[in-house]
Design a protein around this motif. Structure first.
Motif, mmCIF file in Angstrom:
data_model
loop_
_atom_site.group_PDB
_atom_site.id
_atom_site.type_symbol
_atom_site.label_atom_id
_atom_site.label_comp_id
_atom_site.label_asym_id
_atom_site.label_seq_id
_atom_site.Cartn_x
_atom_site.Cartn_y
_atom_site.Cartn_z
ATOM 1 N N ASN A 123 0.822 -1.214 0.000
ATOM 2 C CA ASN A 123 0.000 0.000 0.000
ATOM 3 C C ASN A 123 0.855 1.262 0.000
ATOM 4 O OD1 ASN A 123 -2.534 -1.168 -0.150
ATOM 5 N ND2 ASN A 123 -2.808 -1.290 2.061
ATOM 6 N N LYS A 124 2.000 1.218 0.666
ATOM 7 C CA LYS A 124 2.906 2.365 0.661
ATOM 8 C C LYS A 124 3.440 2.604 -0.749
ATOM 9 C CE LYS A 124 5.470 5.608 2.500
ATOM 10 N NZ LYS A 124 4.845 6.872 2.941
ATOM 11 N N MET A 125 3.774 1.521 -1.459
ATOM 12 C CA MET A 125 4.250 1.638 -2.832
ATOM 13 C C MET A 125 3.173 2.252 -3.725
ATOM 14 S SD MET A 125 6.145 -2.055 -2.967
ATOM 15 C CE MET A 125 6.260 -2.081 -4.728
ATOM 16 N N ILE A 126 1.947 1.787 -3.554
ATOM 17 C CA ILE A 126 0.824 2.309 -4.344
ATOM 18 C C ILE A 126 0.605 3.791 -4.045
ATOM 19 C CG2 ILE A 126 -1.683 2.180 -4.676
ATOM 20 C CD1 ILE A 126 -1.384 -0.900 -4.055
ATOM 21 N N GLU A 127 0.634 4.134 -2.765
ATOM 22 C CA GLU A 127 0.404 5.517 -2.339
ATOM 23 C C GLU A 127 1.458 6.466 -2.921
ATOM 24 O OE1 GLU A 127 0.893 8.013 1.820
ATOM 25 O OE2 GLU A 127 0.341 5.896 1.947
ATOM 26 N N VAL A 128 2.721 6.052 -2.854
ATOM 27 C CA VAL A 128 3.796 6.905 -3.386
ATOM 28 C C VAL A 128 3.660 7.071 -4.894
ATOM 29 C CG1 VAL A 128 6.296 6.974 -3.799
ATOM 30 C CG2 VAL A 128 5.414 6.473 -1.509
ATOM 31 N N SER A 129 3.305 5.992 -5.581
ATOM 32 C CA SER A 129 3.100 6.063 -7.029
ATOM 33 C C SER A 129 1.985 7.048 -7.377
ATOM 34 C CB SER A 129 2.762 4.676 -7.581
ATOM 35 O OG SER A 129 2.206 4.757 -8.873
ATOM 36 N N GLN A 130 0.846 6.882 -6.725
ATOM 37 C CA GLN A 130 -0.327 7.678 -7.076
ATOM 38 C C GLN A 130 -0.192 9.148 -6.689
ATOM 39 O OE1 GLN A 130 -3.021 5.463 -8.801
ATOM 40 N NE2 GLN A 130 -0.891 4.866 -8.853
ATOM 41 N N ASN A 131 0.610 9.423 -5.650
ATOM 42 C CA ASN A 131 0.760 10.801 -5.177
ATOM 43 C C ASN A 131 1.975 11.516 -5.769
ATOM 44 O OD1 ASN A 131 -1.522 10.597 -3.565
ATOM 45 N ND2 ASN A 131 -0.385 9.926 -1.760
ATOM 46 N N SER A 132 2.687 10.836 -6.658
ATOM 47 C CA SER A 132 3.860 11.464 -7.270
ATOM 48 C C SER A 132 3.423 12.548 -8.259
ATOM 49 C CB SER A 132 4.708 10.414 -7.987
ATOM 50 O OG SER A 132 3.984 9.840 -9.063
ATOM 51 N N LYS A 133 4.363 13.416 -8.625
ATOM 52 C CA LYS A 133 4.040 14.514 -9.546
ATOM 53 C C LYS A 133 3.557 13.999 -10.892
ATOM 54 C CE LYS A 133 7.130 18.036 -7.648
ATOM 55 N NZ LYS A 133 8.352 18.855 -7.873
#
Length: 217
Positions: A123-133
């Motif tokens: 979930n952390k990986m998904i969150e970082v991906s989706q919230n990236s610029k």
């Protein structure tokens, strides 16, 4: 943005078989060895299904019948199984075949011999991906050395989150391990973000019998 999980479970299992022969123990695919009251692959699937994903694809190849016999009844309603044809292909082909069977914009890519990677880390990986610029030019990946913004793709592999269509372009016509492909993606200017593991066991893949024993400990 929708996200699917691809779990590759199509390998030759050659190192584990060699170890089992040398130890004079029963030959059994590493993915169906017991792990946390289930099997290695079932634990990996369960952790993935508990993450914030829309669907789960498991790609089979070598030993497909053995693996499917062990787990199919438990997952026939929650997982889509894809079988490589031909069977004897590299990891990049397995991943491409999985990506070809989803409609999501993004994919969480996992190998089936990673049962210790937690839902929390996925979930952390998904969150970082989706919230990236720019999620379509970002790879969010379990770190091997540094965390945060990475300055190299050396030594990296699954699990990671990537944009489906862009990743497929890099995998197309390749028959290789993933690291050379990840290095090529990095060289083309993609942002790589290393996610810190929840614990050290998350960084271990099960290649040898010793690895399996270490994870059981």
């Amino acid at each position: 943005m929708s996200i699917s999980t691809i779990i590759t479970a199509a390998g030759k299992n050659s190192r584990m078989r060699k170890d089992q022969i040398s130890r004079n123990i029963e030959l059994k695919n590493k993915l169906i060895l017991p792990f946390e009251n289930k099997t290695v692959i079932e634990t990996t699937i369960d952790n993935a299904l508990s993450a914030n994903v829309d669907e789960c694809i498991v790609v089979l190849g070598h030993y497909a019948d053995e693996i499917k016999e062990a787990i199919f009844d438990n997952y026939k309603d929650s997982v889509k199984f894809v079988i490589n044809n031909p069977v004897d292909v590299g990891l990049s082909v397995s991943l491409y075949n999985g990506l070809s069977n989803i409609m999501s914009d993004f994919a969480l890519c996992i190998t089936a011999d990673q049962p210790t990677v937690s839902t929390q880390t996925f979930n952390k990986m998904i969150e970082v991906s989706q919230n990236s610029k720019n999620p379509y030019k970002t790879i969010s990946i379990l770190r091997r050395r540094k965390t945060g913004l990475l300055d190299t793709a050396e030594g990296l592999g699954m699990p990671f989150v990537a944009p489906r269509e862009n990743l497929m372009e890099y995998l197309k016509n390749e028959n290789d391990n993933l690291n050379p492909i990840l290095r090529k993606i990095f060289a083309d200017g993609y942002t790589f973000y290393g996610i810190k593991e929840k614990n050290k066991k998350e960084l271990l893949n099960i290649n040898h019998y010793e690895d399996y024993l270490a994870l059981l400990d």
